[in-house]
Design a protein around this motif. Structure first.
Motif, PDB file in Angstrom:
ATOM      1  N   LEU A  91      -6.267  41.403  38.402  1.00  0.00           N
ATOM      2  CA  LEU A  91      -6.140  41.997  37.070  1.00  0.00           C
ATOM      3  C   LEU A  91      -5.810  43.482  37.152  1.00  0.00           C
ATOM      4  CD1 LEU A  91      -9.075  40.302  35.115  1.00  0.00           C
ATOM      5  CD2 LEU A  91      -6.681  39.602  35.305  1.00  0.00           C
ATOM      6  N   GLY A  92      -6.438  44.188  38.116  1.00  0.00           N
ATOM      7  CA  GLY A  92      -6.124  45.598  38.269  1.00  0.00           C
ATOM      8  C   GLY A  92      -4.689  45.833  38.693  1.00  0.00           C
ATOM      9  N   GLY A  93      -4.187  44.986  39.599  1.00  0.00           N
ATOM     10  CA  GLY A  93      -2.785  45.107  39.998  1.00  0.00           C
ATOM     11  C   GLY A  93      -1.830  44.822  38.862  1.00  0.00           C
ATOM     12  N   TRP A  94      -2.147  43.810  38.046  1.00  0.00           N
ATOM     13  CA  TRP A  94      -1.317  43.496  36.885  1.00  0.00           C
ATOM     14  C   TRP A  94      -1.343  44.643  35.880  1.00  0.00           C
ATOM     15  CZ3 TRP A  94       2.601  40.982  35.246  1.00  0.00           C
ATOM     16  CH2 TRP A  94       2.759  40.599  33.919  1.00  0.00           C
ATOM     17  N   ASP A  95      -2.520  45.233  35.679  1.00  0.00           N
ATOM     18  CA  ASP A  95      -2.651  46.371  34.776  1.00  0.00           C
ATOM     19  C   ASP A  95      -1.818  47.549  35.260  1.00  0.00           C
ATOM     20  OD1 ASP A  95      -3.435  48.173  32.872  1.00  0.00           O
ATOM     21  OD2 ASP A  95      -5.473  48.396  33.591  1.00  0.00           O
ATOM     22  N   LYS A  96      -1.953  47.901  36.536  1.00  0.00           N
ATOM     23  CA  LYS A  96      -1.195  49.024  37.078  1.00  0.00           C
ATOM     24  C   LYS A  96       0.302  48.745  37.068  1.00  0.00           C
ATOM     25  CE  LYS A  96      -4.830  51.449  37.990  1.00  0.00           C
ATOM     26  NZ  LYS A  96      -5.144  52.651  37.177  1.00  0.00           N
ATOM     27  N   THR A  97       0.691  47.502  37.350  1.00  0.00           N
ATOM     28  CA  THR A  97       2.110  47.158  37.337  1.00  0.00           C
ATOM     29  C   THR A  97       2.708  47.354  35.957  1.00  0.00           C
ATOM     30  OG1 THR A  97       1.785  45.539  39.117  1.00  0.00           O
ATOM     31  CG2 THR A  97       3.777  45.323  37.772  1.00  0.00           C
ATOM     32  N   LEU A  98       2.004  46.923  34.920  1.00  0.00           N
ATOM     33  CA  LEU A  98       2.505  47.081  33.560  1.00  0.00           C
ATOM     34  C   LEU A  98       2.573  48.551  33.163  1.00  0.00           C
ATOM     35  CD1 LEU A  98       0.653  44.172  31.719  1.00  0.00           C
ATOM     36  CD2 LEU A  98       3.033  44.240  32.464  1.00  0.00           C
ATOM     37  N   ARG A  99       1.591  49.322  33.586  1.00  0.00           N
ATOM     38  CA  ARG A  99       1.597  50.744  33.232  1.00  0.00           C
ATOM     39  C   ARG A  99       2.734  51.484  33.929  1.00  0.00           C
ATOM     40  NH1 ARG A  99      -2.288  53.007  30.354  1.00  0.00           N
ATOM     41  NH2 ARG A  99      -4.121  51.766  29.804  1.00  0.00           N
ATOM     42  N   TYR A 100       2.943  51.193  35.203  1.00  0.00           N
ATOM     43  CA  TYR A 100       4.022  51.851  35.928  1.00  0.00           C
ATOM     44  C   TYR A 100       5.398  51.308  35.528  1.00  0.00           C
ATOM     45  CZ  TYR A 100       0.444  53.898  38.946  1.00  0.00           C
ATOM     46  OH  TYR A 100      -0.632  54.603  39.431  1.00  0.00           O
ATOM     47  N   SER A 101       5.439  50.133  34.921  1.00  0.00           N
ATOM     48  CA  SER A 101       6.713  49.551  34.488  1.00  0.00           C
ATOM     49  C   SER A 101       7.137  50.034  33.106  1.00  0.00           C
ATOM     50  CB  SER A 101       6.620  48.022  34.484  1.00  0.00           C
ATOM     51  OG  SER A 101       6.344  47.516  35.775  1.00  0.00           O
ATOM     52  N   GLN A 103      11.407  51.320  29.153  1.00  0.00           N
ATOM     53  CA  GLN A 103      11.985  52.294  28.235  1.00  0.00           C
ATOM     54  C   GLN A 103      13.429  52.614  28.600  1.00  0.00           C
ATOM     55  OE1 GLN A 103      10.043  53.663  25.562  1.00  0.00           O
ATOM     56  NE2 GLN A 103      12.075  54.253  24.869  1.00  0.00           N
ATOM     57  N   LEU A 104      13.686  52.837  29.889  1.00  0.00           N
ATOM     58  CA  LEU A 104      15.054  53.133  30.323  1.00  0.00           C
ATOM     59  C   LEU A 104      15.967  51.917  30.175  1.00  0.00           C
ATOM     60  CD1 LEU A 104      14.291  55.239  33.530  1.00  0.00           C
ATOM     61  CD2 LEU A 104      14.940  56.072  31.272  1.00  0.00           C
ATOM     62  N   ALA A 105      15.429  50.725  30.409  1.00  0.00           N
ATOM     63  CA  ALA A 105      16.227  49.511  30.211  1.00  0.00           C
ATOM     64  C   ALA A 105      16.604  49.336  28.752  1.00  0.00           C
ATOM     65  CB  ALA A 105      15.457  48.285  30.704  1.00  0.00           C
ATOM     66  N   GLU A 106      15.707  49.716  27.852  1.00  0.00           N
ATOM     67  CA  GLU A 106      16.031  49.669  26.427  1.00  0.00           C
ATOM     68  C   GLU A 106      17.228  50.559  26.109  1.00  0.00           C
ATOM     69  OE1 GLU A 106      14.228  52.011  22.727  1.00  0.00           O
ATOM     70  OE2 GLU A 106      12.814  50.558  23.550  1.00  0.00           O
ATOM     71  N   GLY A 107      17.229  51.780  26.655  1.00  0.00           N
ATOM     72  CA  GLY A 107      18.356  52.676  26.419  1.00  0.00           C
ATOM     73  C   GLY A 107      19.653  52.153  27.001  1.00  0.00           C
ATOM     74  N   PHE A 108      19.574  51.549  28.205  1.00  0.00           N
ATOM     75  CA  PHE A 108      20.779  51.009  28.833  1.00  0.00           C
ATOM     76  C   PHE A 108      21.353  49.851  28.019  1.00  0.00           C
ATOM     77  CE2 PHE A 108      22.667  47.948  31.858  1.00  0.00           C
ATOM     78  CZ  PHE A 108      23.719  48.727  32.310  1.00  0.00           C
ATOM     79  N   CYS A 109      20.486  48.927  27.591  1.00  0.00           N
ATOM     80  CA  CYS A 109      20.952  47.805  26.778  1.00  0.00           C
ATOM     81  C   CYS A 109      21.489  48.290  25.432  1.00  0.00           C
ATOM     82  CB  CYS A 109      19.823  46.800  26.569  1.00  0.00           C
ATOM     83  SG  CYS A 109      19.304  45.924  28.066  1.00  0.00           S
ATOM     84  N   THR A 110      20.860  49.314  24.861  1.00  0.00           N
ATOM     85  CA  THR A 110      21.354  49.866  23.603  1.00  0.00           C
ATOM     86  C   THR A 110      22.750  50.442  23.778  1.00  0.00           C
ATOM     87  OG1 THR A 110      19.109  50.388  22.885  1.00  0.00           O
ATOM     88  CG2 THR A 110      20.903  51.562  21.799  1.00  0.00           C
ATOM     89  N   LEU A 111      22.982  51.122  24.889  1.00  0.00           N
ATOM     90  CA  LEU A 111      24.313  51.668  25.138  1.00  0.00           C
ATOM     91  C   LEU A 111      25.351  50.564  25.272  1.00  0.00           C
ATOM     92  CD1 LEU A 111      26.002  54.188  25.627  1.00  0.00           C
ATOM     93  CD2 LEU A 111      25.415  54.034  28.054  1.00  0.00           C
ATOM     94  N   LEU A 112      24.993  49.459  25.921  1.00  0.00           N
ATOM     95  CA  LEU A 112      25.911  48.323  26.014  1.00  0.00           C
ATOM     96  C   LEU A 112      26.227  47.751  24.640  1.00  0.00           C
ATOM     97  CD1 LEU A 112      24.507  46.383  29.117  1.00  0.00           C
ATOM     98  CD2 LEU A 112      26.469  47.924  29.028  1.00  0.00           C
ATOM     99  N   VAL A 113      25.211  47.660  23.788  1.00  0.00           N
ATOM    100  CA  VAL A 113      25.425  47.147  22.434  1.00  0.00           C
ATOM    101  C   VAL A 113      26.308  48.096  21.642  1.00  0.00           C
ATOM    102  CG1 VAL A 113      24.259  46.575  20.272  1.00  0.00           C
ATOM    103  CG2 VAL A 113      23.264  45.857  22.440  1.00  0.00           C
ATOM    104  N   ILE A 114      26.107  49.395  21.794  1.00  0.00           N
ATOM    105  CA  ILE A 114      26.943  50.377  21.087  1.00  0.00           C
ATOM    106  C   ILE A 114      28.397  50.246  21.521  1.00  0.00           C
ATOM    107  CG2 ILE A 114      27.406  52.848  20.877  1.00  0.00           C
ATOM    108  CD1 ILE A 114      24.404  53.320  20.977  1.00  0.00           C
ATOM    109  N   GLN A 115      28.632  50.100  22.814  1.00  0.00           N
ATOM    110  CA  GLN A 115      30.002  49.949  23.297  1.00  0.00           C
ATOM    111  C   GLN A 115      30.628  48.652  22.802  1.00  0.00           C
ATOM    112  OE1 GLN A 115      29.438  50.346  27.538  1.00  0.00           O
ATOM    113  NE2 GLN A 115      29.906  52.533  27.486  1.00  0.00           N
ATOM    114  N   ALA A 116      29.825  47.569  22.777  1.00  0.00           N
ATOM    115  CA  ALA A 116      30.350  46.297  22.274  1.00  0.00           C
ATOM    116  C   ALA A 116      30.674  46.392  20.790  1.00  0.00           C
ATOM    117  CB  ALA A 116      29.336  45.183  22.521  1.00  0.00           C
ATOM    118  N   ALA A 117      29.829  47.074  20.008  1.00  0.00           N
ATOM    119  CA  ALA A 117      30.105  47.259  18.585  1.00  0.00           C
ATOM    120  C   ALA A 117      31.372  48.070  18.383  1.00  0.00           C
ATOM    121  CB  ALA A 117      28.916  47.935  17.902  1.00  0.00           C
ATOM    122  N   GLY A 118      31.572  49.096  19.219  1.00  0.00           N
ATOM    123  CA  GLY A 118      32.811  49.868  19.127  1.00  0.00           C
ATOM    124  C   GLY A 118      34.035  49.042  19.463  1.00  0.00           C
TER     125      GLY A 118
END
Length: 429
Positions: free
Chosen positions: A127-137, A142-157
């Motif tokens: 449980l501690g490893g799962w907790d730390k993994t989620l916190r460090y992830s 957050q960065l993956a959200e921005g990357f996917c958003t940029l792909l969606v913006i380019q596709a919309a364009g």
């Protein structure tokens, strides 16, 4: 009609996950929620790996996947009951390292109990490893959200550019300009609301100013050079404002703002919020609800109570990430292929495009990724409280503002790099 049943099944699965994970945290505490989410993560990881490792025409694949798919409606509630029964602990016992080491001091504890027992080494490390993994992830999500958003913006364009080029009149130009102007106007409104937040200091104001100015500058360069268009620029500006809004608010009013709104409402005359014909229809609808069975009221009350345990920012962030992730894995390949098949079929893992291969690989494990992302968002709001329950999922310190700023900067840098490179699919004919 198979796609309809698949849509219904997916919606029920999503609703089940969205409601059951916060219930495990709210009822059983931190360890119970972590144990339940980890068990769900493992189950769907095995399910996705079995589908990926076996050929499409294999009977073994069909048997295993159908068995796991049919049993998930029994496994999910069973795992929830198991986690609540075995891992419900005091909310203040959040230090899993202290609990593990403290077990060595128990006089009557055997090595088996200390290693495999309740609160033992295996449980605490898992449980501690799962907790730390989620916190460090969290920064990775957050960065993956921005990357996917940029792909969606380019596709919309790309889509907007194709609509304009293939149209025989200026109708699409006017429609897209209206849509872009509406997006910018809505973003400016929320940016104005951010400016009124009392938590914004001078340093925050400087960061907001630099970020918004950079987004406007990039959008102007894209439109001026022809490598972008108003749709891309408006969506980029809207995403920047969304990130800024998430940094400074939790989508809930502070006690001072609620008291001020109540005072203003008390000083105003009582007028119906909607026209009389709508209010009369609303009253009639409420009267008809009185004839429904009591089981319906119980179900609606349960759903309402379950959703009340979730912070608004968690739901908004989860919905947004699901949308951009789905668009990145399904809609963008369909746009590139100019076909509808990618929207209803699973992405191919052997695609020649490296980006499509990566997105296709992630889509195979989308249930496990959803569980990890959702649990990570819930943990950001989990905190001990002085109430009777001892913990809550709505008043924790979300944190992560530094990585939100990094995400905004990284998204704009990637977009600026795309403008500099000038890929063929971003150029006008």
């Amino acid at each position: 009609m198979w796609w309809f049943f698949r849509l219904v099944s997916g919606s029920v699965f999503l609703l089940t996950i969205v409601l059951s994970i916060p219930i495990s945290f709210d009822v059983g505490g931190r360890d119970s929620g972590l144990a339940y989410s980890l068990s769900l993560f493992g189950f769907y990881l095995v399910y996705s790996a079995a589908k990926l490792a076996t050929p499409d025409s294999s009977r073994v694949r069909w048997t295993i996947t159908k068995l796991l798919q049919s049993s998930q409606w029994i496994i999910i509630p069973s795992l929830l009951i198991w986690s609540l029964h075995n891992f419900a602990v005091d909310a203040n016992s959040t230090d899993w390292v202290s609990r593990t080491i403290g077990g060595l001091g128990q006089k009557h504890a055997t090595w088996t109990d200390w290693f495999f027992g309740n609160g033992g080494l295996v449980e605490s490390v898992t449980l501690g490893g799962w907790d730390k993994t989620l916190r460090y992830s969290s920064p990775v999500f957050q960065l993956a959200e921005g990357f996917c958003t940029l792909l969606v913006i380019q596709a919309a364009g790309w889509i907007s550019r194709e609509l304009v080029n293939r149209g025989r009149s200026d109708t699409w130009v006017l429609i897209l300009l209206i849509i872009s102007a509406s997006i910018i106007a809505s973003s400016v409104y929320f940016l104005w609301r951010v400016a009124l937040f009392p938590s914004v200091n001078n340093v925050d104001a400087i960061l907001i100013g630099v970020t918004v100015t950079s987004a406007i500058f990039l959008g102007a360069i894209g439109i001026g050079t022809g490598r972008g268009n108003p749709v891309e620029s408006s969506l980029l500006f809207a995403y920047v404002v969304l990130c800024v809004y998430q940094i400074f608010t939790d989508y809930v009013q502070s006690p001072e703002a609620q008291a001020q709104a109540a005072e203003q409402a008390a000083n105003q005359p009582e007028f119906p919020p909607l026209p009389p014909i709508i209010m009369a229809s609303y009253s009639t609808l409420l009267h008809l609800f009185n004839f429904l069975p009591s089981a319906v009221y119980s179900s609606l009350s349960f759903l309402y109570a379950a959703f009340q345990t979730i912070a608004p920012s968690v739901m908004i962030s989860l919905i947004y990430r699901l949308i951009v992730f789905y668009c990145a894995t399904r809609i963008i390949p369909a746009v590139r292929e100019s076909g509808i098949g990618a929207l209803i079929n699973d992405p191919a893992f052997d695609d020649s495009d490296d980006a499509n291969r990566l997105l296709g690989f992630l889509s195979w494990f989308s249930p496990s990724i959803l569980i990890a992302v959702y649990t990570s968002l819930l943990l950001q709001h989990f905190s001990a409280s002085a109430g009777e329950e001892g913990w809550t999922l709505r008043h924790g310190d979300a944190g992560g503002n530094t990585w939100r700023w990094v995400n905004v900067a990284a998204t704009m840098i990637l977009y600026a790099n795309e403008l500099r490179i000038g890929n063929e699919h971003l150029k006008t004919d």
